[in-house]
Design a protein around this motif. Sequence first.
Motif, PDB file in Angstrom:
ATOM      1  N   ASN A 412     -65.659  82.697  -3.562  1.00 38.89           N
ATOM      2  CA  ASN A 412     -64.730  83.547  -4.303  1.00 38.89           C
ATOM      3  C   ASN A 412     -63.304  83.233  -3.860  1.00 38.89           C
ATOM      4  OD1 ASN A 412     -66.845  85.155  -5.571  1.00 38.89           O
ATOM      5  ND2 ASN A 412     -67.173  86.021  -3.536  1.00 38.89           N
ATOM      6  N   THR A 413     -62.481  82.835  -4.796  1.00 39.70           N
ATOM      7  CA  THR A 413     -61.068  82.563  -4.519  1.00 39.70           C
ATOM      8  C   THR A 413     -60.234  83.517  -5.362  1.00 39.70           C
ATOM      9  OG1 THR A 413     -61.547  80.241  -4.103  1.00 39.70           O
ATOM     10  CG2 THR A 413     -59.249  80.823  -4.506  1.00 39.70           C
ATOM     11  N   SER A 414     -59.336  84.240  -4.720  1.00 44.11           N
ATOM     12  CA  SER A 414     -58.570  85.247  -5.461  1.00 44.11           C
ATOM     13  C   SER A 414     -57.106  85.204  -5.071  1.00 44.11           C
ATOM     14  CB  SER A 414     -59.138  86.648  -5.198  1.00 44.11           C
ATOM     15  OG  SER A 414     -59.011  86.998  -3.841  1.00 44.11           O
ATOM     16  N   GLY A 415     -56.284  85.517  -6.028  1.00 44.98           N
ATOM     17  CA  GLY A 415     -54.862  85.709  -5.807  1.00 44.98           C
ATOM     18  C   GLY A 415     -54.465  87.069  -6.347  1.00 44.98           C
ATOM     19  N   TYR A 431     -41.741 101.680  -0.406  1.00 39.98           N
ATOM     20  CA  TYR A 431     -42.488 100.921  -1.403  1.00 39.98           C
ATOM     21  C   TYR A 431     -42.982  99.649  -0.729  1.00 39.98           C
ATOM     22  CZ  TYR A 431     -38.471  97.753  -1.881  1.00 39.98           C
ATOM     23  OH  TYR A 431     -37.476  96.843  -1.629  1.00 39.98           O
ATOM     24  N   ASN A 432     -43.909  98.975  -1.383  1.00 37.57           N
ATOM     25  CA  ASN A 432     -44.475  97.763  -0.814  1.00 37.57           C
ATOM     26  C   ASN A 432     -44.674  96.745  -1.933  1.00 37.57           C
ATOM     27  OD1 ASN A 432     -45.644  96.234   1.422  1.00 37.57           O
ATOM     28  ND2 ASN A 432     -47.554  96.431   0.288  1.00 37.57           N
ATOM     29  N   LEU A 433     -44.065  95.584  -1.780  1.00 38.60           N
ATOM     30  CA  LEU A 433     -44.221  94.479  -2.721  1.00 38.60           C
ATOM     31  C   LEU A 433     -45.025  93.400  -2.009  1.00 38.60           C
ATOM     32  CD1 LEU A 433     -43.280  93.517  -5.568  1.00 38.60           C
ATOM     33  CD2 LEU A 433     -41.390  92.367  -4.413  1.00 38.60           C
ATOM     34  N   SER A 434     -46.185  93.047  -2.578  1.00 39.29           N
ATOM     35  CA  SER A 434     -47.079  92.155  -1.846  1.00 39.29           C
ATOM     36  C   SER A 434     -47.700  91.113  -2.768  1.00 39.29           C
ATOM     37  CB  SER A 434     -48.192  92.965  -1.178  1.00 39.29           C
ATOM     38  OG  SER A 434     -49.006  93.605  -2.144  1.00 39.29           O
ATOM     39  N   PHE A 435     -48.042  89.989  -2.172  1.00 39.94           N
ATOM     40  CA  PHE A 435     -48.866  88.996  -2.850  1.00 39.94           C
ATOM     41  C   PHE A 435     -49.697  88.286  -1.797  1.00 39.94           C
ATOM     42  CE2 PHE A 435     -44.902  86.755  -1.873  1.00 39.94           C
ATOM     43  CZ  PHE A 435     -45.356  85.570  -1.306  1.00 39.94           C
ATOM     44  N   GLY A 436     -50.834  87.742  -2.235  1.00 40.63           N
ATOM     45  CA  GLY A 436     -51.716  87.113  -1.262  1.00 40.63           C
ATOM     46  C   GLY A 436     -52.736  86.204  -1.905  1.00 40.63           C
ATOM     47  N   LEU A 437     -53.354  85.383  -1.077  1.00 44.07           N
ATOM     48  CA  LEU A 437     -54.413  84.468  -1.473  1.00 44.07           C
ATOM     49  C   LEU A 437     -55.563  84.606  -0.479  1.00 44.07           C
ATOM     50  CD1 LEU A 437     -52.328  81.240  -2.226  1.00 44.07           C
ATOM     51  CD2 LEU A 437     -53.433  82.696  -3.936  1.00 44.07           C
ATOM     52  N   SER A 438     -56.795  84.507  -0.982  1.00 41.82           N
ATOM     53  CA  SER A 438     -57.945  84.560  -0.087  1.00 41.82           C
ATOM     54  C   SER A 438     -59.080  83.724  -0.661  1.00 41.82           C
ATOM     55  CB  SER A 438     -58.415  86.004   0.130  1.00 41.82           C
ATOM     56  OG  SER A 438     -58.973  86.533  -1.047  1.00 41.82           O
ATOM     57  N   SER A 469     -57.652  84.308   4.606  1.00 41.85           N
ATOM     58  CA  SER A 469     -56.716  84.981   3.695  1.00 41.85           C
ATOM     59  C   SER A 469     -55.293  84.879   4.218  1.00 41.85           C
ATOM     60  CB  SER A 469     -57.107  86.453   3.523  1.00 41.85           C
ATOM     61  OG  SER A 469     -57.006  87.148   4.743  1.00 41.85           O
ATOM     62  N   PHE A 470     -54.354  84.979   3.285  1.00 38.00           N
ATOM     63  CA  PHE A 470     -52.926  84.964   3.579  1.00 38.00           C
ATOM     64  C   PHE A 470     -52.263  86.050   2.745  1.00 38.00           C
ATOM     65  CE2 PHE A 470     -48.881  83.765   1.664  1.00 38.00           C
ATOM     66  CZ  PHE A 470     -48.061  83.679   2.780  1.00 38.00           C
ATOM     67  N   ASP A 471     -51.381  86.835   3.358  1.00 39.51           N
ATOM     68  CA  ASP A 471     -50.680  87.908   2.650  1.00 39.51           C
ATOM     69  C   ASP A 471     -49.220  87.947   3.057  1.00 39.51           C
ATOM     70  OD1 ASP A 471     -52.813  89.622   1.150  1.00 39.51           O
ATOM     71  OD2 ASP A 471     -53.682  89.285   3.136  1.00 39.51           O
ATOM     72  N   HIS A 472     -48.414  88.328   2.090  1.00 36.30           N
ATOM     73  CA  HIS A 472     -46.979  88.535   2.341  1.00 36.30           C
ATOM     74  C   HIS A 472     -46.610  89.922   1.845  1.00 36.30           C
ATOM     75  CE1 HIS A 472     -42.649  88.484   1.452  1.00 36.30           C
ATOM     76  NE2 HIS A 472     -42.560  87.619   2.464  1.00 36.30           N
ATOM     77  N   SER A 473     -45.905  90.687   2.679  1.00 37.42           N
ATOM     78  CA  SER A 473     -45.513  92.054   2.321  1.00 37.42           C
ATOM     79  C   SER A 473     -44.017  92.245   2.534  1.00 37.42           C
ATOM     80  CB  SER A 473     -46.273  93.080   3.180  1.00 37.42           C
ATOM     81  OG  SER A 473     -47.651  93.007   2.944  1.00 37.42           O
ATOM     82  N   ASN A 474     -43.424  92.950   1.577  1.00 33.86           N
ATOM     83  CA  ASN A 474     -42.038  93.393   1.691  1.00 33.86           C
ATOM     84  C   ASN A 474     -42.086  94.911   1.698  1.00 33.86           C
ATOM     85  OD1 ASN A 474     -39.369  94.098   1.444  1.00 33.86           O
ATOM     86  ND2 ASN A 474     -38.928  92.721  -0.267  1.00 33.86           N
ATOM     87  N   LYS A 480     -40.050  92.224   6.285  1.00 30.00           N
ATOM     88  CA  LYS A 480     -40.950  91.317   5.581  1.00 30.00           C
ATOM     89  C   LYS A 480     -41.937  90.766   6.590  1.00 30.00           C
ATOM     90  CE  LYS A 480     -37.622  90.019   1.996  1.00 30.00           C
ATOM     91  NZ  LYS A 480     -36.887  88.899   1.337  1.00 30.00           N
ATOM     92  N   LEU A 481     -43.211  90.782   6.181  1.00 27.28           N
ATOM     93  CA  LEU A 481     -44.287  90.446   7.104  1.00 27.28           C
ATOM     94  C   LEU A 481     -45.213  89.407   6.480  1.00 27.28           C
ATOM     95  CD1 LEU A 481     -45.795  91.298   9.802  1.00 27.28           C
ATOM     96  CD2 LEU A 481     -47.146  92.813   8.341  1.00 27.28           C
ATOM     97  N   ILE A 482     -45.505  88.375   7.241  1.00 25.47           N
ATOM     98  CA  ILE A 482     -46.515  87.389   6.862  1.00 25.47           C
ATOM     99  C   ILE A 482     -47.736  87.623   7.742  1.00 25.47           C
ATOM    100  CG2 ILE A 482     -47.140  84.956   6.847  1.00 25.47           C
ATOM    101  CD1 ILE A 482     -44.277  84.260   6.257  1.00 25.47           C
ATOM    102  N   SER A 483     -48.891  87.686   7.123  1.00 24.21           N
ATOM    103  CA  SER A 483     -50.114  87.888   7.888  1.00 24.21           C
ATOM    104  C   SER A 483     -51.200  86.963   7.375  1.00 24.21           C
ATOM    105  CB  SER A 483     -50.587  89.347   7.806  1.00 24.21           C
ATOM    106  OG  SER A 483     -50.862  89.703   6.468  1.00 24.21           O
ATOM    107  N   GLY A 484     -52.031  86.530   8.281  1.00 23.72           N
ATOM    108  CA  GLY A 484     -53.165  85.695   7.934  1.00 23.72           C
ATOM    109  C   GLY A 484     -54.379  86.118   8.733  1.00 23.72           C
TER     110      GLY A 484
END
Length: 778
Positions: A412-415, A431-438, A469-474, A480-484
């Motif tokens: 399963n690959t999701s964005g 508020y939280n603006l986020s995008f990610g891939l897993s 997985s990789f996520d970016h949050s504002n 701003k936070l990068i997490s994996g």
Amino acid sequence: MNSAKTRAYTKRSDLPFGVSFGAVMRFCTLLFLIGFLFTSCGVKKFIPEGKYLIREAEVVLETKSELADDRSIDSQLEAVIRPKPNRRFLAGYPRLHLYYKNQKDKPGFINRYLYKKFGEKPVYHSDVHRLEMEELLINRLENKGYFYSKISSKVEFDEKKRLAQTIYTIQLEAPYLLKDLTIDSMPSPIGPAIEKTMDKTLLKAGQPFDLARLKAERERIDAALKLDGYYNFNASFLLFEADTNMSASRQFNLSLGLKKGVPHKSIIPYSISSIEVYPALGLAQDSLPSDTVNLNGIDYIGGEGFFRADRLATYITIEEDKQFSGLDSKATARRLTTIGINRYVNIKHTILEGDSVGQMGQLRTKIELSPLNKRALRAEIQAVSKSNNFAGPALALIYINRNLFKGGETMNTSGNFGYEFQAGGNANALYNLSFGLSTELVLPRLILPIKINVDLFKYAIPKTRVKISFDHSNRGGLYKLISGSAIFGYAWNAAPYVTHLFDPISINYNNLYQSSTAFEEILSKNPFLQESFDQQFIAGLKYTFQYNELINSNKRAAFYFGSNFDVAGNTLGLVAKSGEEGEPSAVLGLDYAQYAKLDLDLRFHFRLRKEKTIAFRLFGGYGMPYGNSSVMPFIKQYYAGGPYGLRAFRIRAIGPGTFEAEGSSSSNFFEQTGNIKLEANVEFRFPIFSYLKGAIFTDVGNIWLSEPNPEVPGGEFGSDFMDQLGMGSGVGLRVDVQGFVIRFDFAAPFHSPLSTTSDDYSFDLKKTQFNFAIGYPF
């Protein structure tokens, strides 16, 4: 202006002319209820002349001696009485009122629509057939052993209200009790096989006659015979005969035998003659495919190029030349279904007629698998509601690749992209603006350095999971936070209600790469919070155990127990480079967290009649930092309040302990956390009409710190923790459409941790909170 409107809605600000928002809402609600009751109570004028609506029928039991379960008998008899009266709500008949409105010459579109959705036809006294009901009630009594009881009925009319009630009076005799159970002579081999099962019989001397128990005994014997090879036997072949001639002692004798005319092929055991497996039913091009593989006596036909036979053999517990067992068939079907790539699994057993004349018959077994599409692409527009009170829209794109290596694997690959805002009426809401891939790869087998016999897993074979997985949050312009993360673990259903999740490798990396001046000030004022964000590297293991009876909707008293154990940093401590004095150790130049955390979650649902449920929940959690950490990582800390916890308090607006945040600022979101949490909830759920449900609830709990923090005075856990519990109650509305639940809860606190006296228990309606969420809270 927009923020002012938000505050007015969620925090009871005043409207123009000195009128409060709460007063307007109460006035509108009162008008609605008055209008509703006025219209729905006035159905009497619509009732035709000579007609009467019926009331709930009454059953009166007259007994010569006191019976232990007469109240149970009374409720069982009332449950079978038909017809049922029209449903009421408060003091009126809203559904019936819609029917009468719809009978007008021109009812209008709205009345027709409402009647179609919610209306019901009137139930008049003329619809009651008393003689038929008397026969039905006597039949029910005889099914329970109350033979030779007598019944009479009468009708009472209320001319003023145009209502009629039927009263059934029953002269109830004592039930007949079982004296002896005998087994009739039956041919071999079925006779000895049945006698062998009787050590677990449900029928005991002294029990009252009960037709339902006799049926259950037949089903029990049939299930036991299925495990012993009797494939073609059926419970309906068994016959119970009761002798009730001992009327003076109110006892009966019971005999068990076979019905006449049962065919020979139904009373002999069977063994498996041959097994054929079709792994790709519907994908094969020819009716007689040539690629047949025989492995361990099983023929795999037309699917070697799709699913490897050596992989598929692991899931099949049916064996050639072995005696048939219904348990093996169920286990095989369950294992093949849980692979996750098949649309359906079908197991067919065919009797070989020429071999079913002796004492042992033969079966030909076919296992048919219809696979799902190998690839699938799905786009989802989601309405997100999280336990931290963030809500908002999200877009997800998911790509699924099934049977990747011809062994049932699924990738399963999701964005995803989402925008969430913090509900609750805070003027400084985040508020939280986020995008990610897993990407997740699920292998339906164990991947271990040593080989383990899968026969050890009787219910289902464990799965191996690998996820990156990789996520970016504002977060609200604060940072701003990068997490994996990377996970390697196992999932195993050990029984219908039991699940194990074990991740021996669980790695998280967080990098706070940009922060605002405001957030830097928050961190500078709270060194504990600063350290919780400095711990960029979390590596350890997780184990989760779940026992979940709640998935069985037919279970009246359902229990759930969940535990989660999370430990990190111990292995890294062996290879970490020691820091300078007063500084933590590091791996690859990154500070790492070291802690242990345990969560316990107990729930109990008691399901009453008519879709009513009393739900309880008790949660306790403790996180202990040690070694390289003096504080838990921020993402591992507990918080209280919000739609999934203490609903009378805003999210992160309570605790730890008696700590009182200054004003309402973004820093409260980060400061009001702890490493200890206790919470209890009770909720009464009931239907209103159709998809609309209601609830009344009470929540109790708080969070604490295990060590004193000068920046959070009063936050430490102590012997007076009971006085520091936040408490609140409220009511809720839920729209429940086939398990998808949209929830609206209104709650007000009646005890705050900040109360100056421990006996201060009074509702503060000015602080009523509105909670919106998806799904039930527990």
